[in-house]
Design a protein around this motif. Sequence first.
Motif, PDB file in Angstrom:
ATOM      1  N   ILE A  82       0.862  -1.329  -0.043  1.00  0.00           N
ATOM      2  CA  ILE A  82       0.019  -0.055   0.035  1.00  0.00           C
ATOM      3  C   ILE A  82       0.872   1.145  -0.042  1.00  0.00           C
ATOM      4  O   ILE A  82       0.702   2.442  -0.900  1.00  0.00           O
ATOM      5  CB  ILE A  82      -1.025  -0.023   1.183  1.00  0.00           C
ATOM      6  CG1 ILE A  82      -1.903  -1.181   1.234  1.00  0.00           C
ATOM      7  CG2 ILE A  82      -1.688   1.342   1.256  1.00  0.00           C
ATOM      8  CD1 ILE A  82      -2.747  -1.317   2.213  1.00  0.00           C
ATOM      9  N   GLU A  86       1.036   4.202  -2.772  1.00  0.00           N
ATOM     10  CA  GLU A  86       0.977   5.513  -2.459  1.00  0.00           C
ATOM     11  C   GLU A  86       1.966   6.643  -3.132  1.00  0.00           C
ATOM     12  O   GLU A  86       1.756   7.372  -3.609  1.00  0.00           O
ATOM     13  CB  GLU A  86       1.080   5.832  -1.071  1.00  0.00           C
ATOM     14  CG  GLU A  86       0.670   7.415  -0.895  1.00  0.00           C
ATOM     15  CD  GLU A  86       0.731   7.372   0.868  1.00  0.00           C
ATOM     16  OE1 GLU A  86       0.006   8.419   1.105  1.00  0.00           O
ATOM     17  OE2 GLU A  86       1.053   6.457   1.471  1.00  0.00           O
ATOM     18  N   ASP A  90      -1.481   8.982  -7.454  1.00  0.00           N
ATOM     19  CA  ASP A  90      -2.855   8.978  -6.850  1.00  0.00           C
ATOM     20  C   ASP A  90      -3.794   8.027  -7.785  1.00  0.00           C
ATOM     21  O   ASP A  90      -4.981   7.682  -7.051  1.00  0.00           O
ATOM     22  CB  ASP A  90      -3.312  10.432  -7.097  1.00  0.00           C
ATOM     23  CG  ASP A  90      -2.510  11.497  -6.006  1.00  0.00           C
ATOM     24  OD1 ASP A  90      -2.143  11.042  -5.292  1.00  0.00           O
ATOM     25  OD2 ASP A  90      -2.464  12.510  -6.496  1.00  0.00           O
ATOM     26  N   HIS A  92      -3.859   4.864  -7.793  1.00  0.00           N
ATOM     27  CA  HIS A  92      -4.156   3.685  -7.002  1.00  0.00           C
ATOM     28  C   HIS A  92      -4.991   3.941  -6.019  1.00  0.00           C
ATOM     29  O   HIS A  92      -5.707   3.000  -5.389  1.00  0.00           O
ATOM     30  CB  HIS A  92      -2.769   3.392  -6.514  1.00  0.00           C
ATOM     31  CG  HIS A  92      -1.692   2.923  -7.333  1.00  0.00           C
ATOM     32  ND1 HIS A  92      -1.819   1.475  -7.778  1.00  0.00           N
ATOM     33  CD2 HIS A  92      -0.672   3.233  -7.707  1.00  0.00           C
ATOM     34  CE1 HIS A  92      -0.895   1.254  -8.582  1.00  0.00           C
ATOM     35  NE2 HIS A  92      -0.130   2.201  -8.551  1.00  0.00           N
ATOM     36  N   PHE A  93      -5.436   5.342  -5.832  1.00  0.00           N
ATOM     37  CA  PHE A  93      -6.573   5.617  -4.869  1.00  0.00           C
ATOM     38  C   PHE A  93      -7.722   6.315  -5.599  1.00  0.00           C
ATOM     39  O   PHE A  93      -8.340   7.024  -4.733  1.00  0.00           O
ATOM     40  CB  PHE A  93      -6.030   6.197  -3.757  1.00  0.00           C
ATOM     41  CG  PHE A  93      -4.917   5.651  -2.930  1.00  0.00           C
ATOM     42  CD1 PHE A  93      -4.931   4.579  -2.001  1.00  0.00           C
ATOM     43  CD2 PHE A  93      -3.647   5.849  -3.577  1.00  0.00           C
ATOM     44  CE1 PHE A  93      -4.157   3.827  -1.306  1.00  0.00           C
ATOM     45  CE2 PHE A  93      -2.372   5.070  -2.696  1.00  0.00           C
ATOM     46  CZ  PHE A  93      -2.872   4.023  -1.846  1.00  0.00           C
ATOM     47  N   ASP A  94      -7.982   6.192  -6.617  1.00  0.00           N
ATOM     48  CA  ASP A  94      -8.852   6.838  -7.393  1.00  0.00           C
ATOM     49  C   ASP A  94      -9.674   5.814  -8.535  1.00  0.00           C
ATOM     50  O   ASP A  94      -9.255   5.548  -9.449  1.00  0.00           O
ATOM     51  CB  ASP A  94      -8.477   8.164  -8.200  1.00  0.00           C
ATOM     52  CG  ASP A  94      -9.470   9.025  -8.913  1.00  0.00           C
ATOM     53  OD1 ASP A  94     -10.559   8.524  -9.366  1.00  0.00           O
ATOM     54  OD2 ASP A  94      -9.334  10.167  -9.181  1.00  0.00           O
ATOM     55  N   VAL A 112      -6.604   0.354  -5.868  1.00  0.00           N
ATOM     56  CA  VAL A 112      -7.894   0.460  -5.652  1.00  0.00           C
ATOM     57  C   VAL A 112      -8.968  -0.549  -6.235  1.00  0.00           C
ATOM     58  O   VAL A 112     -10.121  -0.791  -5.594  1.00  0.00           O
ATOM     59  CB  VAL A 112      -8.514   1.858  -5.908  1.00  0.00           C
ATOM     60  CG1 VAL A 112      -8.455   2.008  -7.535  1.00  0.00           C
ATOM     61  CG2 VAL A 112      -9.795   2.156  -5.365  1.00  0.00           C
ATOM     62  N   LEU A 115      -9.544  -3.576  -3.750  1.00  0.00           N
ATOM     63  CA  LEU A 115      -9.955  -3.014  -2.267  1.00  0.00           C
ATOM     64  C   LEU A 115     -10.659  -4.478  -1.466  1.00  0.00           C
ATOM     65  O   LEU A 115     -10.600  -4.404  -0.449  1.00  0.00           O
ATOM     66  CB  LEU A 115     -10.969  -1.928  -2.179  1.00  0.00           C
ATOM     67  CG  LEU A 115     -11.469  -1.392  -0.866  1.00  0.00           C
ATOM     68  CD1 LEU A 115     -10.216  -0.887   0.056  1.00  0.00           C
ATOM     69  CD2 LEU A 115     -12.163  -0.205  -1.271  1.00  0.00           C
ATOM     70  N   LYS A 147      -6.275   5.617   3.853  1.00  0.00           N
ATOM     71  CA  LYS A 147      -6.115   5.847   2.546  1.00  0.00           C
ATOM     72  C   LYS A 147      -7.429   5.720   1.723  1.00  0.00           C
ATOM     73  O   LYS A 147      -7.463   6.579   0.518  1.00  0.00           O
ATOM     74  CB  LYS A 147      -5.364   4.739   2.064  1.00  0.00           C
ATOM     75  CG  LYS A 147      -3.850   4.552   2.730  1.00  0.00           C
ATOM     76  CD  LYS A 147      -3.092   6.002   2.625  1.00  0.00           C
ATOM     77  CE  LYS A 147      -1.689   5.878   3.535  1.00  0.00           C
ATOM     78  NZ  LYS A 147      -0.951   6.975   3.697  1.00  0.00           N
ATOM     79  N   PHE A 148      -8.471   5.118   2.012  1.00  0.00           N
ATOM     80  CA  PHE A 148      -9.641   5.049   1.140  1.00  0.00           C
ATOM     81  C   PHE A 148     -11.074   5.840   1.512  1.00  0.00           C
ATOM     82  O   PHE A 148     -12.042   5.644   0.936  1.00  0.00           O
ATOM     83  CB  PHE A 148      -9.926   3.416   0.805  1.00  0.00           C
ATOM     84  CG  PHE A 148      -8.822   2.638   0.036  1.00  0.00           C
ATOM     85  CD1 PHE A 148      -9.005   3.025  -1.444  1.00  0.00           C
ATOM     86  CD2 PHE A 148      -7.949   2.079   0.591  1.00  0.00           C
ATOM     87  CE1 PHE A 148      -7.934   2.326  -1.971  1.00  0.00           C
ATOM     88  CE2 PHE A 148      -6.963   1.518   0.003  1.00  0.00           C
ATOM     89  CZ  PHE A 148      -7.001   1.431  -1.318  1.00  0.00           C
ATOM     90  N   VAL A 151     -12.257   8.147  -0.863  1.00  0.00           N
ATOM     91  CA  VAL A 151     -12.247   7.840  -2.309  1.00  0.00           C
ATOM     92  C   VAL A 151     -13.651   7.677  -2.737  1.00  0.00           C
ATOM     93  O   VAL A 151     -14.691   6.762  -1.985  1.00  0.00           O
ATOM     94  CB  VAL A 151     -11.858   6.715  -2.513  1.00  0.00           C
ATOM     95  CG1 VAL A 151     -11.818   6.296  -3.978  1.00  0.00           C
ATOM     96  CG2 VAL A 151     -10.192   6.745  -2.055  1.00  0.00           C
TER      97      VAL A 151
END
Length: 341
Positions: A82, A86, A90, A92-94, A112, A115, A147-148, A151
């Motif tokens: 994770i 990061e 970004d 990876h988290f969108d 992501v 998840l 982190k999420f 989102v």
Amino acid sequence: MLTTMAVDKLSFWLKLCKDVLAASTDFTTVASVDTTQEEEEEGAQGDDELVFALENDEKSHPFPHPQWSTRVFAAECVCKIISQCENAGDVHFDLALAQEMKQRDSRDDFLVLHLADLIRMAFMAATDHSDRLRLSGLQMLLILVRKFAAVPEPEFPGHVILEQYQANVSAALRPAFAPETPPDVTAKACQVCSAWIASGVVSDLNDLQRVHQLLVMSLNKIQIGKEAQNQLYNEGTSTMEILAVLKAWAEVYIAAVQRQKKQSDIRRSPLVLNTTDDSCRGHTSSADELLELVQADLGNLSKLWLAALQDFALLTLPPEYASQLPAEGRKTNRKFLQKAA
């Protein structure tokens, strides 16, 4: 190897870690958890009851009987993956952007999109019998929340992707508040609880009450008194648990006050004075409900917070005033109080 290859071979490394974590300690039983709120509700056996599937085919798991230390290492590897994602960007988290790029090139892979597996791995680790693995699982869950939490869910505007995992998170946290749970595990679970509530993901009152009740249980536990504390653990460990509980409540209270203040400012804004938007009313109600839940225990919490601050003030006195400290606990609690402050 993991730091250089994790992002490029994301599916491979996550599957490897998942196989290790899912491997049964008795060679035959593997527990898996439903990862959507809808599937959990269809079970209709309570708010947090999750469906477990028993797999008796030993050959289906490449790691039939790993040591607990191996599973802890796998959980730690997930946390490192994770972190590497990061640093990679970004995207990876969108979720919306990740889905768009995945459609352009099917070879692309983003965190992501995994998840559901990440939540499942955190659940398996956090509910294990090994205390070390439970700590690693709770730490993984804490990272996922942080982190999420913000989102958005592209298919449902105004919602976030973690909302569908509310039952899974509360179910993963509950075992950490059992009476026989070691203080360090409970302390870490309190940290996850406060982060989960403060994140704003939980909007439904029932889901909010489930997690809030866990904090109430921990508060009742530390109010019993020293004479009833588990003698298996030293004073320093008990102090760590007490401070973790008080810190978690403080963070939740701060989040509740800030959320209500934000909603009050929105209501007073000229742009929304005449609005009848249901989503606005829903968020306002959620903020008020959270504050009401905390205020029910605010009297006891205020006394405990003040006592902790007084202890910290005594323990941080200059050396020339050391004689004013109580004989017991003069050295034991200092590091925990200083860390909490």
